[in-house]
Design a protein around this motif. Structure first.
Motif, PDB file in Angstrom:
ATOM      1  N   GLY A 169      24.299 -55.721 -18.205  1.00  0.00           N
ATOM      2  CA  GLY A 169      24.561 -55.044 -17.285  1.00  0.00           C
ATOM      3  C   GLY A 169      25.403 -55.622 -16.043  1.00  0.00           C
ATOM      4  O   GLY A 169      25.757 -55.135 -14.932  1.00  0.00           O
ATOM      5  N   VAL A 189      27.635 -54.186 -26.201  1.00  0.00           N
ATOM      6  CA  VAL A 189      27.205 -53.133 -25.310  1.00  0.00           C
ATOM      7  C   VAL A 189      27.332 -53.634 -23.927  1.00  0.00           C
ATOM      8  O   VAL A 189      26.770 -54.685 -23.563  1.00  0.00           O
ATOM      9  CB  VAL A 189      26.069 -52.528 -25.886  1.00  0.00           C
ATOM     10  CG1 VAL A 189      25.988 -51.982 -27.168  1.00  0.00           C
ATOM     11  CG2 VAL A 189      24.756 -53.436 -25.683  1.00  0.00           C
ATOM     12  N   TYR A 191      25.896 -51.661 -19.734  1.00  0.00           N
ATOM     13  CA  TYR A 191      25.364 -50.328 -19.043  1.00  0.00           C
ATOM     14  C   TYR A 191      25.719 -50.571 -17.643  1.00  0.00           C
ATOM     15  O   TYR A 191      25.462 -51.720 -16.986  1.00  0.00           O
ATOM     16  CB  TYR A 191      23.651 -50.877 -19.247  1.00  0.00           C
ATOM     17  CG  TYR A 191      22.907 -50.069 -18.405  1.00  0.00           C
ATOM     18  CD1 TYR A 191      22.475 -48.485 -18.798  1.00  0.00           C
ATOM     19  CD2 TYR A 191      22.316 -50.494 -17.197  1.00  0.00           C
ATOM     20  CE1 TYR A 191      21.720 -47.798 -18.149  1.00  0.00           C
ATOM     21  CE2 TYR A 191      21.455 -49.651 -16.590  1.00  0.00           C
ATOM     22  CZ  TYR A 191      20.974 -48.264 -17.005  1.00  0.00           C
ATOM     23  OH  TYR A 191      20.131 -47.585 -16.392  1.00  0.00           O
ATOM     24  N   HIS A 193      25.357 -48.703 -13.692  1.00  0.00           N
ATOM     25  CA  HIS A 193      24.849 -47.710 -12.914  1.00  0.00           C
ATOM     26  C   HIS A 193      25.221 -47.674 -11.449  1.00  0.00           C
ATOM     27  O   HIS A 193      26.022 -48.757 -11.330  1.00  0.00           O
ATOM     28  CB  HIS A 193      23.226 -47.877 -12.772  1.00  0.00           C
ATOM     29  CG  HIS A 193      22.736 -49.203 -12.441  1.00  0.00           C
ATOM     30  ND1 HIS A 193      22.854 -49.692 -11.037  1.00  0.00           N
ATOM     31  CD2 HIS A 193      22.527 -50.285 -13.327  1.00  0.00           C
ATOM     32  CE1 HIS A 193      22.415 -50.998 -10.994  1.00  0.00           C
ATOM     33  NE2 HIS A 193      22.172 -51.371 -12.287  1.00  0.00           N
ATOM     34  N   ARG A 223      24.013 -42.663 -15.288  1.00  0.00           N
ATOM     35  CA  ARG A 223      24.233 -44.074 -16.034  1.00  0.00           C
ATOM     36  C   ARG A 223      25.165 -43.798 -17.047  1.00  0.00           C
ATOM     37  O   ARG A 223      25.464 -42.728 -17.541  1.00  0.00           O
ATOM     38  CB  ARG A 223      23.001 -44.427 -16.580  1.00  0.00           C
ATOM     39  CG  ARG A 223      21.806 -44.514 -15.529  1.00  0.00           C
ATOM     40  CD  ARG A 223      22.110 -45.781 -14.656  1.00  0.00           C
ATOM     41  NE  ARG A 223      21.010 -45.972 -13.717  1.00  0.00           N
ATOM     42  CZ  ARG A 223      21.012 -45.493 -12.534  1.00  0.00           C
ATOM     43  NH1 ARG A 223      22.009 -44.868 -11.809  1.00  0.00           N
ATOM     44  NH2 ARG A 223      19.919 -45.863 -11.826  1.00  0.00           N
ATOM     45  N   TYR A 225      26.357 -45.880 -20.825  1.00  0.00           N
ATOM     46  CA  TYR A 225      26.272 -46.901 -21.746  1.00  0.00           C
ATOM     47  C   TYR A 225      27.538 -46.887 -22.581  1.00  0.00           C
ATOM     48  O   TYR A 225      28.041 -46.039 -23.078  1.00  0.00           O
ATOM     49  CB  TYR A 225      25.094 -46.257 -22.356  1.00  0.00           C
ATOM     50  CG  TYR A 225      24.557 -47.348 -23.518  1.00  0.00           C
ATOM     51  CD1 TYR A 225      23.658 -48.398 -23.139  1.00  0.00           C
ATOM     52  CD2 TYR A 225      25.159 -47.128 -24.832  1.00  0.00           C
ATOM     53  CE1 TYR A 225      23.354 -49.395 -23.961  1.00  0.00           C
ATOM     54  CE2 TYR A 225      24.627 -48.290 -25.744  1.00  0.00           C
ATOM     55  CZ  TYR A 225      23.442 -49.297 -25.524  1.00  0.00           C
ATOM     56  OH  TYR A 225      23.351 -50.108 -26.242  1.00  0.00           O
ATOM     57  N   GLU A 227      29.586 -48.573 -25.516  1.00  0.00           N
ATOM     58  CA  GLU A 227      29.338 -49.275 -26.798  1.00  0.00           C
ATOM     59  C   GLU A 227      30.661 -49.722 -27.440  1.00  0.00           C
ATOM     60  O   GLU A 227      31.555 -48.602 -27.875  1.00  0.00           O
ATOM     61  CB  GLU A 227      28.328 -48.478 -27.922  1.00  0.00           C
ATOM     62  CG  GLU A 227      28.070 -49.427 -29.175  1.00  0.00           C
ATOM     63  CD  GLU A 227      27.067 -48.700 -30.052  1.00  0.00           C
ATOM     64  OE1 GLU A 227      26.570 -49.052 -30.885  1.00  0.00           O
ATOM     65  OE2 GLU A 227      26.819 -47.491 -29.618  1.00  0.00           O
ATOM     66  N   THR A 241      28.366 -43.126 -23.519  1.00  0.00           N
ATOM     67  CA  THR A 241      27.436 -41.895 -23.256  1.00  0.00           C
ATOM     68  C   THR A 241      26.971 -41.972 -21.636  1.00  0.00           C
ATOM     69  O   THR A 241      26.636 -42.925 -21.092  1.00  0.00           O
ATOM     70  CB  THR A 241      26.191 -42.451 -24.011  1.00  0.00           C
ATOM     71  OG1 THR A 241      26.375 -42.506 -25.520  1.00  0.00           O
ATOM     72  CG2 THR A 241      25.107 -41.302 -24.067  1.00  0.00           C
ATOM     73  N   ARG A 245      19.671 -40.675 -15.062  1.00  0.00           N
ATOM     74  CA  ARG A 245      18.634 -41.870 -14.988  1.00  0.00           C
ATOM     75  C   ARG A 245      17.262 -41.484 -14.657  1.00  0.00           C
ATOM     76  O   ARG A 245      16.421 -42.167 -14.842  1.00  0.00           O
ATOM     77  CB  ARG A 245      18.921 -42.751 -13.524  1.00  0.00           C
ATOM     78  CG  ARG A 245      18.726 -41.932 -12.366  1.00  0.00           C
ATOM     79  CD  ARG A 245      19.028 -42.744 -11.190  1.00  0.00           C
ATOM     80  NE  ARG A 245      18.148 -43.994 -11.047  1.00  0.00           N
ATOM     81  CZ  ARG A 245      17.369 -43.964 -10.333  1.00  0.00           C
ATOM     82  NH1 ARG A 245      16.669 -42.789  -9.644  1.00  0.00           N
ATOM     83  NH2 ARG A 245      16.617 -44.967 -10.199  1.00  0.00           N
ATOM     84  N   ARG A 256      29.186 -37.467 -24.444  1.00  0.00           N
ATOM     85  CA  ARG A 256      29.420 -38.584 -25.461  1.00  0.00           C
ATOM     86  C   ARG A 256      30.763 -38.519 -25.752  1.00  0.00           C
ATOM     87  O   ARG A 256      31.365 -37.614 -26.302  1.00  0.00           O
ATOM     88  CB  ARG A 256      28.428 -38.623 -26.541  1.00  0.00           C
ATOM     89  CG  ARG A 256      28.705 -39.979 -27.285  1.00  0.00           C
ATOM     90  CD  ARG A 256      27.624 -40.090 -28.757  1.00  0.00           C
ATOM     91  NE  ARG A 256      26.048 -40.154 -27.944  1.00  0.00           N
ATOM     92  CZ  ARG A 256      25.328 -39.346 -28.371  1.00  0.00           C
ATOM     93  NH1 ARG A 256      25.292 -38.508 -29.275  1.00  0.00           N
ATOM     94  NH2 ARG A 256      23.997 -39.871 -27.720  1.00  0.00           N
TER      95      ARG A 256
END
Length: 385
Positions: A169, A189, A191, A193, A223, A225, A227, A241, A245, A256
């Protein structure tokens, strides 16, 4: 020494000597602790447990069990239970230098706890299983064994080490307009925030067309995510996605989205457009009927059937009316469609006085009748813009 580089061959006058610990440190760059395969613990209805063949990796060192290995537990106490653990222990002490499987015996008690794992500069343990030694029982059966291989805090499968995953992240993040060729080959991947990457988070949300305000949340509550699978050049697939949180909101998934890119014979290829995978956001029922809300903003409602007559004269026709309050309100009436059905050849249904919260359901017929027929209604529109 501030810098290390290895491994190199000797040349005359410049010897390069390496210790096992040098190799162990190197392997921890891309392999985390855990088991590779096998090593399940089973019972044989004696005081023994059996470890199946398999292999594991602990702090840069490899362990392999080539055949079924029998371990013997101490006898049960006559009064109190205890919990043993079957562990793999790495011991780096200069006089030991090995990984072995053994039984870590617990303490007897009315409410026993499994023994703690030892993890320090010299000893590192992984737990394969808990074994409950029941008071007064002379053998162990399968019901007394709890497999702990899948618990990442106790053992877990060998995968990327924390030194890699902890940076996902912070270092490996990308912008939504970066092409597939900007990503590492294979699977990656990251992440995002709002606390650390407010502007970047907003870029990704704008890219997929999601506004936190539409679901009553702030940017800091969201949040993302991301991929990605990139195979070569600008060829790849990507999934985003968007979720909440907060445990209070059950980490709600708000959407998604998928997109792809295929380089073909073109040297520079951008990603294709996003395609939303429509998920159920919320569903329920109350005295007014049932409803489903979807992540793309669509809402569907079904009413409890109304029993309506045709007794009120309206010109040459007869009708009856009932107000249907929707199970949950729609965001507005734009695109809101309400339909109804009555199981009769000489009656039909019409809708009047439509609002975002209710509608008048009219049963209309060609003749006066006090016989009530069930009217089935449904509505489809949007719960958010």
């Amino acid at each position: 020494m501030a810098e290390l580089s290895r491994f190199f061959n000797d040349v005359e006058g410049d010897e390069r000597n390496y210790q096992a610990n040098d190799f162990a440190q190197f392997f921890t760059n891309f392999l985390g602790n855990g088991f590779f395969n096998g090593l399940g613990v089973s019972a044989e209805n004696t005081t023994n447990t059996i470890i199946a063949p398999g292999s594991a990796f602990i702090e840069g060192h490899e362990y392999t069990n080539t055949s079924s290995l029998t371990l013997v537990h101490d006898s049960a106490d006559s009064t109190n239970d205890r919990i043993d653990r079957v562990v793999l222990r790495l011991n780096r002490d200069i006089d030991v230098r090995r990984i072995n499987a053994f039984i870590k015996k617990g303490e007897n008690g009315s409410d026993p706890e499994p023994p703690e794992l030892t993890r320090n500069d010299y000893v590192y343990e992984l737990s394969l299983a808990q074994v409950k030694i029941e008071a007064g029982k002379s053998y162990i059966d399968s019901s007394q064994i709890t497999d702990e291989r899948g618990d990442i805090d106790l053992c877990g499968r060998v995968s990327n080490p924390e030194k890699i995953t902890d940076q996902i992240g912070r270092v490996d993040i990308k912008r939504p307009d970066q092409r597939a060729s900007d990503y590492i080959r294979g699977h990656s991947v990251f992440y995002i925030h709002g606390e650390d990457h407010t502007n970047l988070l907003k870029e990704w949300l704008d890219s997929v067309g999601f506004n936190p305000g539409d679901v009553g949340r702030e940017l800091t509550n969201i949040r993302v995510y991301v991929e990605t699978v990139a195979s070569r050049a600008d060829t790849g697939t990507q999934t985003v996605t968007v979720f909440d949180r907060s445990r209070q909101y059950d980490f709600q998934i708000y959407g998604r989205f998928h997109r792809t890119s295929n380089a073909g014979f073109i040297t520079v290829t951008d990603w294709g457009k996003w395609h939303e995978e429509v998920l159920i956001y919320e569903q329920g029922e109350n005295e007014n009927g049932e409803y489903i809300r979807y992540t793309d903003g669509t809402q569907k409602c079904w009413g409890v059937p109304f029993a309506l007559t045709t007794t009120r004269p309206t010109g040459p026709l007869y009708r009856d009316v009932e107000i249907w309050t929707f199970p949950v309100p729609f965001v507005n009436t734009k695109g809101l469609i309400v339909t109804g059905d009555v199981r009769s050849f000489d009656r039909w249904v019409s809708m009047t006085s439509l609002s975002r919260t209710s509608v008048n359901i009219n049963a209309v017929g060609t003749s006066h009748s006090e016989s009530a027929w069930d009217v089935y209604v449904q509505a489809e529109g949007r719960w958010r813009r």
